[in-house]
Write an enzyme that holds these catalytic residues in place. Structure first.
Site, PDB file in Angstrom:
ATOM      1  CG  ASP A 220      -2.165   0.990   1.053  1.00 36.76           C
ATOM      2  OD1 ASP A 220      -2.817   1.249  -0.150  1.00 36.76           O
ATOM      3  OD2 ASP A 220      -2.350   1.452   2.199  1.00 36.76           O
ATOM      4  CB  SER A 244      -6.781   2.397  -0.343  1.00 37.53           C
ATOM      5  OG  SER A 244      -5.239   2.703  -0.366  1.00 37.53           O
ATOM      6  CD  GLN A 294      -4.561   0.961  -3.124  1.00 39.19           C
ATOM      7  OE1 GLN A 294      -4.103   2.161  -3.340  1.00 39.19           O
ATOM      8  NE2 GLN A 294      -4.123   0.179  -2.198  1.00 39.19           N
TER       9      GLN A 294
END
Length: 302
Positions: A220, A244, A294
């Site tokens: 991330d 996110s 993502q």
């Protein structure tokens, strides 16, 4: 709160701006969840946190919770997750595991992270017993080795407008291959790819699930830099609102997260206030070890 949880919550705060084994040990403690009931676990956040819980932290902790309910001979091969609400770093997170299926080859778990009585994160993970099959993989890009590149803090010293970035504790050693996005923003030469070498900044125990969870934590980091870099904007330097939205990871081959791996990311699309980013992880010997996708919320106020 257990003594371990208290140490984990306070430890990263006590090492502000630092890295190394001590900071990594506190990340390991954060990932060592407290079991409070069958299929129910509790985790904490470091005291030195941004307004929201870091997405990689909650994803890593949720994967730990899932893995604690699966036989060790079954290895996680994929996870799919949604970030539902921003996490509150001041209170513990409760992880509830739903044992969806235990088959002959595959095991499926669903984990819900809860704070203040509401779901903040949901993860599905699939585990598989080891099997033989077809083998092929993309080749690693030709890039300089990590030892030849400046550290993250060395990069930041060239750019004094990011003091908040400099103050964060860093359990992951990050080395940019290409110019960081805060540099390309100034030079006007944005890159279609964002490439960084990463590794846990110290030595990790020999526990395979822990290495997978540390890579999940690291996945991330820098990923949403890819869509921003293509447009010459960056966090804190421009009016960027980002978060996110979902996160998917596929683990292809065994690896150690305390050895160098290349994180090669790009953004195929941005539209509707969202940006899509994809990434590949390569071990230093060129082995493709994982793939990530993502989508993030990216609102830029001109």
């Amino acid at each position: 709160m257990t003594e371990l949880a208290r140490d984990a919550a306070a430890g990263l705060d006590g090492a502000v701006g630092a890295g190394g084994q001590a900071v990594l040990d506190h990340l390991v403690a954060l990932l060592d969840l407290e079991k409070i009931e069958e299929n129910i676990f509790r985790g904490v956040s470091p005291a030195h946190s941004p307004v929201r819980v870091f997405g990689g932290q909650v994803a890593g902790q949720a994967l730990v919770a899932a893995g604690r309910t699966v036989p060790s001979e079954r290895k996680v091969h994929s996870l799919h997750a949604y970030f539902i609400r921003g996490g509150d770093p001041s209170v513990p997170i409760v992880y509830e595991v739903d044992r969806i299926r235990d088959g002959r080859s595959f095991t499926t778990r669903r984990v819900t992270a809860i704070q203040h009585g509401k779901a903040i994160f949901a993860l599905s993970a699939s585990f598989q017993k080891e099997e033989e099959g077809l083998e092929h993989a993309d080749e690693m890009p030709d890039v300089p080795g990590p030892e030849t590149l400046p550290t993250y803090l060395e990069r930041l010293t060239e750019f004094p407008n990011l003091p908040e970035f400099r103050s964060r504790p860093r359990p992951i050693d990050v080395r940019y291959v290409n110019d960081p996005p805060w540099v390309t923003r100034e030079t006007g030469r944005p890159s279609p790819r964002n490439q960084v070498w990463m590794r846990a900044d110290g030595k990790l125990p020999d526990e395979e699930l822990l290495h997978v969870c540390v890579l999940t934590y690291a996945s991330d980091m820098t990923l949403l830099d890819s869509p921003l870099a293509r447009h010459g904007v960056y966090w804190d330097l421009d009016r960027v609102i980002g978060a996110s939205l979902d996160h998917a990871l596929w683990f292809h081959r065994p690896f150690r997260a305390d050895e160098w791996f290349l994180y090669d990311t790009t953004s195929p699309s941005a539209s509707g206030g969202r940006g899509l980013a994809t990434g590949r992880f390569f071990a230093q010997d060129g082995t493709l070890i994982a793939t990530v996708v993502q989508e993030g919320l990216l609102r830029v106020r001109r």
